[in-house]
Design a protein around this motif. Structure first.
Motif, PDB file in Angstrom:
ATOM      1  N   ARG A 258       8.650 -64.082  17.951  1.00 48.56           N
ATOM      2  CA  ARG A 258       8.079 -65.413  18.203  1.00 48.56           C
ATOM      3  C   ARG A 258       6.984 -65.761  17.188  1.00 48.56           C
ATOM      4  N   ASP A 259       6.972 -65.019  16.097  1.00 51.93           N
ATOM      5  CA  ASP A 259       5.985 -65.214  15.028  1.00 51.93           C
ATOM      6  C   ASP A 259       4.555 -65.114  15.536  1.00 51.93           C
ATOM      7  N   LEU A 260       4.324 -64.166  16.427  1.00 54.23           N
ATOM      8  CA  LEU A 260       2.994 -63.932  16.980  1.00 54.23           C
ATOM      9  C   LEU A 260       2.557 -62.506  16.656  1.00 54.23           C
ATOM     10  N   ARG A 261       1.271 -62.299  16.677  1.00 53.42           N
ATOM     11  CA  ARG A 261       0.724 -60.962  16.438  1.00 53.42           C
ATOM     12  C   ARG A 261       0.491 -60.289  17.786  1.00 53.42           C
ATOM     13  N   PRO A 262       1.114 -59.124  18.010  1.00 57.22           N
ATOM     14  CA  PRO A 262       0.933 -58.466  19.301  1.00 57.22           C
ATOM     15  C   PRO A 262      -0.487 -57.924  19.445  1.00 57.22           C
ATOM     16  N   ASP A 263      -1.057 -58.080  20.617  1.00 59.58           N
ATOM     17  CA  ASP A 263      -2.326 -57.442  20.910  1.00 59.58           C
ATOM     18  C   ASP A 263      -2.020 -56.193  21.724  1.00 59.58           C
ATOM     19  N   THR A 264      -2.988 -55.634  22.379  1.00 56.23           N
ATOM     20  CA  THR A 264      -2.767 -54.366  23.067  1.00 56.23           C
ATOM     21  C   THR A 264      -1.849 -54.529  24.278  1.00 56.23           C
ATOM     22  N   LEU A 265      -1.132 -53.466  24.589  1.00 54.27           N
ATOM     23  CA  LEU A 265      -0.295 -53.466  25.792  1.00 54.27           C
ATOM     24  C   LEU A 265      -1.139 -53.695  27.034  1.00 54.27           C
ATOM     25  N   GLN A 266      -2.298 -53.087  27.082  1.00 57.00           N
ATOM     26  CA  GLN A 266      -3.169 -53.225  28.248  1.00 57.00           C
ATOM     27  C   GLN A 266      -3.538 -54.691  28.480  1.00 57.00           C
ATOM     28  N   ALA A 267      -3.915 -55.395  27.415  1.00 57.60           N
ATOM     29  CA  ALA A 267      -4.263 -56.818  27.542  1.00 57.60           C
ATOM     30  C   ALA A 267      -3.044 -57.631  27.967  1.00 57.60           C
ATOM     31  N   ALA A 268      -1.903 -57.357  27.348  1.00 50.19           N
ATOM     32  CA  ALA A 268      -0.686 -58.100  27.673  1.00 50.19           C
ATOM     33  C   ALA A 268      -0.284 -57.899  29.134  1.00 50.19           C
ATOM     34  N   ARG A 269      -0.350 -56.671  29.614  1.00 53.93           N
ATOM     35  CA  ARG A 269       0.005 -56.391  31.014  1.00 53.93           C
ATOM     36  C   ARG A 269      -0.936 -57.104  31.984  1.00 53.93           C
ATOM     37  N   ALA A 270      -2.229 -57.050  31.694  1.00 51.60           N
ATOM     38  CA  ALA A 270      -3.215 -57.687  32.576  1.00 51.60           C
ATOM     39  C   ALA A 270      -3.021 -59.195  32.611  1.00 51.60           C
ATOM     40  N   ILE A 271      -2.793 -59.792  31.465  1.00 50.88           N
ATOM     41  CA  ILE A 271      -2.608 -61.249  31.402  1.00 50.88           C
ATOM     42  C   ILE A 271      -1.309 -61.651  32.076  1.00 50.88           C
ATOM     43  N   ARG A 272      -0.248 -60.885  31.840  1.00 54.04           N
ATOM     44  CA  ARG A 272       1.021 -61.213  32.500  1.00 54.04           C
ATOM     45  C   ARG A 272       0.878 -61.125  34.015  1.00 54.04           C
ATOM     46  N   SER A 273       0.243 -60.083  34.508  1.00 54.26           N
ATOM     47  CA  SER A 273       0.073 -59.927  35.944  1.00 54.26           C
ATOM     48  C   SER A 273      -0.741 -61.082  36.524  1.00 54.26           C
ATOM     49  N   THR A 274      -1.808 -61.453  35.861  1.00 54.96           N
ATOM     50  CA  THR A 274      -2.655 -62.549  36.347  1.00 54.96           C
ATOM     51  C   THR A 274      -1.899 -63.871  36.333  1.00 54.96           C
ATOM     52  N   LEU A 275      -1.151 -64.136  35.276  1.00 53.21           N
ATOM     53  CA  LEU A 275      -0.374 -65.387  35.215  1.00 53.21           C
ATOM     54  C   LEU A 275       0.737 -65.395  36.265  1.00 53.21           C
ATOM     55  N   ARG A 276       1.409 -64.266  36.442  1.00 55.89           N
ATOM     56  CA  ARG A 276       2.459 -64.203  37.464  1.00 55.89           C
ATOM     57  C   ARG A 276       1.867 -64.417  38.849  1.00 55.89           C
TER      58      ARG A 276
END
Length: 153
Positions: free
Chosen positions: A40-58
Motif C-alpha cells: 500500500r506504499d506505506l512504511r510499516p511501524d512496529t508490530l506492537q503499535a499496529a496490533r494495539a491500533i487495530r484492536s482499538t479501532l476494531r
C-alpha cells in the motif's frame, strides 16, 4: 480510487488483517506486516503499535472481542496544491488519518464488524439508512437466519 474510497479501503483492509474464519493474522509476523504495508506504499511501524491500533479501532467499530487502548501516532497536516491534507509516514498513522477523514465526513459509523462469531469481518455499510448488519447476507446473514429459524422450530 477516490479519496473517500481509498480511505474506506485502507481502514477496512487494516481491520481485516485478522481473519477469524481462517485463523490468520497479518500482524502475527513482522514479514507479513511489512508486506501488507509495502503493498500500500506505506512504511510499516512496529508490530506492537499496529496490533494495539487495530484492536482499538476494531473495538471502536463494534468488535466485542477487541480491547480499546490509547491511540497515539504522528500525523501531520501538509498543503498539497493549496489544500490542507492530513497525512502520515507510517502505516498506522495513514490508517488513523483515513479514519479521521471518514469521521469528518460523517462516514465513520458506516464501518462495522460482522456480528457472526466465526466471522468478525470488517465492512463498510453502503446502505441508505446505515442498517446493514452482516458482512454478507449470502453467507453470514443467511447462516444466522437459518440458525435462528432452526432454534424456533
Amino acid at each position: 480510487m477516490t479519496g473517500r474510497s481509498a480511505d474506506i479501503s485502507l481502514v477496512v483492509d487494516f481491520l481485516n488483517t485478522v481473519n477469524v474464519e481462517e485463523g490468520t493474522d497479518v500482524l502475527h509476523q513482522a514479514g507479513t506486516w511489512r508486506r501488507w504495508a509495502t503493498e500500500r506504499d506505506l512504511r510499516p511501524d512496529t508490530l506492537q503499535a499496529a496490533r494495539a491500533i487495530r484492536s482499538t479501532l476494531r473495538a471502536a467499530v463494534g468488535d466485542p472481542d477487541a480491547e480499546a487502548g490509547p491511540l497515539g501516532v504522528p500525523v501531520q497536516i501538509e498543503l498539497a496544491a493549496g489544500t490542507p491534507v492530513l497525512s502520515a509516514r507510517e502505516a498506522t498513522g495513514a490508517v488513523l488519518a483515513a479514519a479521521a477523514r471518514l469521521a469528518v465526513l460523517g462516514q465513520w459509523d458506516r464501518v462495522k464488524i460482522c456480528p457472526a462469531d466465526d466471522c468478525r469481518w470488517a465492512f463498510f455499510d453502503e446502505s441508505r439508512n446505515r442498517s446493514r448488519t452482516w458482512c454478507s447476507m449470502r453467507v453470514c446473514g443467511n447462516r444466522e437466519k437459518a440458525r435462528t429459524w432452526r432454534e424456533r422450530q
